[in-house]
Motif scaffolding. Structure first.
Motif, mmCIF file in Angstrom:
data_model
loop_
_atom_site.group_PDB
_atom_site.id
_atom_site.type_symbol
_atom_site.label_atom_id
_atom_site.label_comp_id
_atom_site.label_asym_id
_atom_site.label_seq_id
_atom_site.Cartn_x
_atom_site.Cartn_y
_atom_site.Cartn_z
ATOM 1 N N ILE A 1 -5.394 6.222 3.002
ATOM 2 C CA ILE A 1 -5.423 4.975 3.772
ATOM 3 C C ILE A 1 -5.625 5.311 5.243
ATOM 4 N N CYS B 1 -9.278 -5.181 4.405
ATOM 5 C CA CYS B 1 -9.388 -3.796 3.952
ATOM 6 C C CYS B 1 -10.782 -3.516 3.413
ATOM 7 N N LEU C 1 0.824 -1.207 0.000
ATOM 8 C CA LEU C 1 0.000 0.000 0.000
ATOM 9 C C LEU C 1 0.859 1.258 0.000
#
Length: 354
Positions: free
Chosen positions: A226, A326, A212
């Protein structure tokens, strides 16, 4: 599909890639299922802390039955819809029913008398034939709560989550997730928000974090934000809880150093264990400029533990049972199925915002 479910911990000396999220072992449910009340595997009985054993079994139940848990509430196997015999079809006395629930849980889950089980208030649930009940498990060191559904005739006890088929799960997840005052990376106004529930001791979480941070954010620049959530799997990881508390302490002390600290903890997973975790977590924090004295006070007092517990509660509410998990604008992705899965999810989220 079999290749997706490797062991959670990397074998020593192995260079195998990781494709499986951290969570209870696959054979756990089959090992427990079908045993008589009071019979549980020796490996399960040997886990530290009755609260952890109770939590682990709950994960095994949900993992073994998946999202069906709670959807077919009165026709599921004995572990999920456990019949509690009653001599009458009328609603039983609440005190007597509470005693019956405690007795059944002790026999079914092997909970000793030294652990206090407290049945909370009987509340009306989504179904007129069921009560919502919360059982508190207290082993003297910590308390854990387990939500149950009890049939109003006192004949059935149901363990598991109930999912509504009348609402979109993506919208429900977006409504349930809090992004205010949360550690994050990327612009707050980004059209795509990825919320990551991770365990700092989980090897796959470390891989996902690197992906990520290094790949996805680089590819989508200011289009993605994020948000980091703590989801320590205390039943299988012995320093994850302490690391989660330290992580949230770091955010409160120095938000700007949070991502660097989290990345450093992930990169040093193999050097951290239950014995040295406190010193390692403090030393790593000092390397990224987090005040050591402040972190020591926060970590030792567990001042940030309520934040960790809120992340766990929130995650469980939206179906998180393993790490990493996620949500890309509310769409769930479990584990690390591959970069293309994340790229596609981001592209679809961006397209939906146009």
């Amino acid at each position: 599909m079999a290749g997706l479910w490797l062991a959670c911990r990397r074998p020593r000396g192995s260079s195998a890639s990781w494709t499986r999220p951290c969570g209870p072992r696959d054979n756990s449910f089959s090992a427990v299922r079908g045993r008589a009340p009071g019979q549980i595997p020796a490996s399960f009985r040997s886990r530290k802390g009755v609260g952890e054993r109770f939590e682990t079994l709950r994960h095994e139940l949900r993992k073994g039955l998946g999202l069906l848990t709670g959807l077919v509430v009165l026709s599921t196997p004995a572990f999920i819809s456990a019949q509690v015999k009653s001599s009458t079809a009328q609603s039983p006395d609440r005190a007597a029913l509470s005693e019956k629930i405690v007795r059944y849980l002790r026999e079914r889950f092997g909970v000793p008398e030294t652990v206090k089980l407290t049945v909370g208030a009987f509340k009306n649930s989504f179904d007129p034939n069921l009560f919502d009940v919360t059982v508190t498990v207290d082993d003297g060191k910590e308390k854990k709560e387990q939500k149950l559904l009890i049939s109003k005739d006192g004949r059935h006890l149901i363990v598991g989550e109930v999912y509504s088929l009348s609402s979109d799960p993506t919208d429900a997840a977006m409504r349930a997730i809090s992004t205010r005052d949360q550690p994050a990376q990327g612009p707050p106004e980004a059209p795509v928000t990825i919320v990551e529930y991770a365990d700092l001791e989980c090897p796959m979480c470390a891989r996902l974090h690197e992906f990520l941070e290094s790949d996805l954010l680089g590819k989508y620049a200011n289009k993605v934000r994020i948000v980091f959530k703590e989801f320590p799997l205390v039943a299988i990881h012995d320093w994850a809880q302490r690391a989660a508390v330290a992580s949230q302490c770091a955010y409160q002390i120095n938000p700007g150093a949070f991502v660097a600290y989290r990345s450093l903890v992930f990169r040093n997973q193999s050097s951290i264990n239950a014995t040295n975790s406190r010193d390692m977590l403090l030393n790593l924090a000092a390397q990224v400029g987090i005040d050591s004295l402040k972190l020591t006070v926060c970590l030792d007092s567990q001042a940030s533990r309520p934040r960790v517990e809120e992340d766990i509660r929130e995650g469980k509410q939206i179906g998180v049972v393993s790490t990493p998990t996620c949500f890309v604008n509310g769409r769930m992705i479990v584990g690390m199925p591959g970069p293309e899965t994340f790229y596609r999810a981001v592209e679809e989220a961006l397209h939906a915002r146009q």
